[in-house]
Design an enzyme around this catalytic site. Structure first.
Site, mmCIF file in Angstrom:
data_model
loop_
_atom_site.group_PDB
_atom_site.id
_atom_site.type_symbol
_atom_site.label_atom_id
_atom_site.label_comp_id
_atom_site.label_asym_id
_atom_site.label_seq_id
_atom_site.Cartn_x
_atom_site.Cartn_y
_atom_site.Cartn_z
ATOM 1 N N GLU A 258 0.839 -1.204 0.000
ATOM 2 C CA GLU A 258 0.000 0.000 0.000
ATOM 3 C C GLU A 258 0.880 1.262 0.000
ATOM 4 O O GLU A 258 0.701 2.155 0.831
ATOM 5 C CB GLU A 258 -0.970 -0.018 1.183
ATOM 6 C CG GLU A 258 -1.884 -1.235 1.133
ATOM 7 C CD GLU A 258 -3.132 -1.164 1.998
ATOM 8 O OE1 GLU A 258 -3.221 -0.251 2.843
ATOM 9 O OE2 GLU A 258 -4.027 -2.010 1.813
ATOM 10 N N GLU B 39 -4.872 -8.911 -0.307
ATOM 11 C CA GLU B 39 -5.651 -8.583 0.890
ATOM 12 C C GLU B 39 -7.109 -8.531 0.469
ATOM 13 O O GLU B 39 -7.506 -7.660 -0.298
ATOM 14 C CB GLU B 39 -5.211 -7.247 1.504
ATOM 15 C CG GLU B 39 -3.887 -7.338 2.234
ATOM 16 C CD GLU B 39 -3.531 -6.083 3.038
ATOM 17 O OE1 GLU B 39 -4.455 -5.394 3.520
ATOM 18 O OE2 GLU B 39 -2.324 -5.814 3.171
HETATM 19 O O1 AHR Z 1 -5.184 -6.072 6.951
HETATM 20 C C1 AHR Z 1 -5.124 -4.894 7.686
HETATM 21 C C2 AHR Z 1 -4.464 -3.740 6.934
HETATM 22 O O2 AHR Z 1 -5.233 -3.397 5.831
HETATM 23 C C3 AHR Z 1 -3.108 -4.006 6.342
HETATM 24 O O3 AHR Z 1 -2.088 -3.843 7.274
HETATM 25 C C4 AHR Z 1 -3.003 -2.957 5.292
HETATM 26 O O4 AHR Z 1 -2.177 -3.346 4.224
HETATM 27 C C5 AHR Z 1 -4.443 -2.686 4.906
HETATM 28 O O5 AHR Z 1 -4.743 -1.332 5.023
#
Ligand code: AHR
Length: 555
Positions: A225, A359
């Site tokens: 990110e 994610e």
């Molecule tokens: O999964 C929780 C968070 O979500 C992670 O650390 C981040 O990459 C995203 O914002």
């Protein structure tokens, strides 16, 4: 009507620049939900309501792409009790463990054949310094975890412990290097430390720390990110970083020089906003004409089913309105993948670059009484349905989506497993991952059906979803999701290309839309055997409301 019509789905909301990074140091554990033991209700519901019939047709001769087993990957961040207590209890713990890693969790994860684990973050990775996590445990540097509750990070779980953990569960490591606050030199030295077989100073240090042989690092995340918690970079700035890291962060393992080369995964989009389109376009366009001296093999995509930040939807104690809303939101995954695949296709028509959804999952309001920085939520039958819908979407995009990581493996967000000290419970999502094991590396087989519609208020969803695949031994598998929480569905399946005689497998359902498993009632949402009759060359089976069913077809 096909259930994959992406025009049905509205765009996904972007997600916040500053999610729940509260600095409360108290960590109360998630609360047990009220005990709901009414398994008999499942059967009653299914039989009391007349099932609608849906004709499903599967043509085994029209085999498609491979469903890469890496789409069943996990994400484990140093966050709340995701690592500490969830995985790591330490060798001195009274909780049974092997070299500090809890045995119950390892056994459960082995059973779902986890292909890869992404670590150490997440936002945590953007601030992780690997040297803090090597060497004698009592000499490790103690730091803080400012992203997640501001708690102490003991660094007792570091590189060697992670590698031991993935080895114990039979998975491969997916390591994310720190592009946010680290340096190319730090990352390159970490890779040398992990992978070289030559007698360098770092190799000797690794050997002194207990691992003379080089580790394999098959997947490398170049930042996380970077448009947000990973450094708030512009697309061009990140692109420069990517080129530098991609060149200097080398894998020296002699076994990974040719076809088993480490795959480098660049930061990609995190939502539907125009800035992510620009980001994706910038990276892909540059890659199309990249020099020999840098490369990438994957582009990451993050997409949570959240609605908006901060999350307001409850993970337990909700009704049908929230059930249908969350499932509507989750189906946006299809449109999002379609959108970024189209950009990738422009620059990479041969689909060399994998879209890595590293994610994904449901992100709900923290359980009352829990540390909001620990992202503790319950996991219900709704999450099982949600998981299957997403896995089906990934399977349909198998040519481009060859890796995905659900967030997160244990005790955090849409977890497989929840622990409380020595106690452990498997979530409904865990059961879906277990039921889907036969789809790992299976060959996609197209399925057609008229899904019909499930309506709740102003929400209309495809009532049914289904995928099929031939496993590595040639056996046909069918996964059917009944989204409708009230009506069973009678599946009338015609299978051409094989002589289908019967089908048997498991179905996962629950008494209520928010039924969960707790430490006291761990089997409220657990798979039950189901079988199909063969009638006139067709397979007939009735799937219960709000259920996920996986059957293999016998010929
Ligand atoms: O999964 C929780 C968070 O979500 C992670 O650390 C981040 O990459 C995203 O914002």
């Amino acid at each position: 009507m096909s259930t994959t019509d992406s025009s049905l789905y509205a765009p996904v909301n972007g997600y916040p620049s500053e999610p729940f990074r509260a600095s409360r140091l108290t960590a109360s554990r998630f609360k047990r939900s009220p005990v709901i033991v009414a398994l008999v209700m499942i059967a009653l519901t299914a039989s009391a309501v007349a099932a609608d019939k849906v004709a499903v047709s599967v043509d085994v001769s029209k085999a498609g792409p491979k469903i890469d087993r890496n789409i069943f990957g996990q994400f484990a961040e140093h966050l709340g009790h995701g690592i500490y207590e969830g995985v790591w209890v330490g060798p001195g713990s009274s909780i049974p463990n092997t070299r500090g890693i809890r045995n119950d969790v390892v056994a459960a994860l082995k059973a779902i054949k986890v292909p890869n684990v992404r670590w150490p973050g997440g936002c945590f990775a953007d601030e992780y310094h690997w040297r803090n996590g090597i060497g004698p445990a009592d000499k490790r540097v103690v730091t803080l975890n400012p992203n997640w509750g501001g708690v102490i990070e003991p660094n007792t779980f570091g590189t060697h412990e992670f590698m031991d953990f993935v080895d114990q569960i039979g998975a491969e490591p997916y390591v994310s290097v720190n592009v946010g606050s680290g340096t190319p030199r730090e990352a390159s030295e970490w890779l040398e430390y992990m992978t070289t077989a030559q007698p360098t100073t770092l190799q000797k240090e690794r050997a002194a720390n207990g691992h003379p042989a080089p580790y394999k690092v098959p997947y490398l995340g170049v930042g996380n990110e970077s448009w947000d918690c990973g450094g708030n970079m512009s697309p061009d700035y990140y692109l420069s970083q990517l080129k530098i890291y991609s060149h200097f962060v080398r894998n020296y393992n002699p076994a990974q020089q040719d076809k088993d080369q480490m795959l480098k995964i660049a930061v990609g989009p995190g939502g539907d906003e125009p800035r992510y389109v620009e980001w994706t376009d910038t990276i892909m366009k540059a890659w199309q004409h990249h020099q020999w001296s840098w490369d990438m093999n994957g582009l990451s995509m993050h997409s949570y089913t959240v609605g908006s930040f901060p999350p307001v939807y409850k993970s337990v104690g909700f009704g049908e309105a929230d059930y249908s809303k969350i499932l509507q939101l989750t189906l946006q995954m299809d449109g999002l993948i379609g959108k970024y695949s189209a950009i990738m296709d422009k620059y990479d028509p041969d689909k060399k670059i994998t879209l890595v959804v590293d994610e994904w999952g449901a992100w709900y309001a923290p359980l009352p009484g829990s540390n909001p920085g620990f992202l503790v939520q319950q996991n219900s039958i709704r999450d099982a349905v949600l998981a299957s819908l997403n896995l089906n979407i990934f399977a349909r995009h198998a040519e481009r989506v060859r890796m995905a990581n659900i967030a997160q493996m244990i005790n955090v967000l849409q977890a497989m497993i929840m622990t409380d000290k020595e106690k452990m419970v498997l979530t409904p999502t865990y059961h879906v991952f277990k039921m889907y094991v036969p789809f790992q590396n299976a060959t996609f087989v197209p399925v057609t059906f008229d899904a019909g519609t499930y309506k709740n208020g102003d929400i209309s969803l495809p009532r049914l979803d289904a995928i099929a695949a031939k496993d590595t031994k040639g056996k046909l598998w069918l996964a059917i999701t009944n989204v409708d929480p009230n009506q069973p569905v009678e599946i009338d399946a015609s299978v051409s290309g094989i002589n289908a005689k019967s089908a048997s497998g498991e179905t996962l359902t629950a008494p209520q839309v928010d039924s969960v498993n707790t430490f006291d009632a761990p089997n409220t949402v657990a798979p039950k055997a189901i079988s199909a009759k063969a009638e006139g060359g067709k397979l007939v089976l009735t799937v219960p409301p709000k259920s996920v069913t996986v059957v293999s077809v016998d010929q």
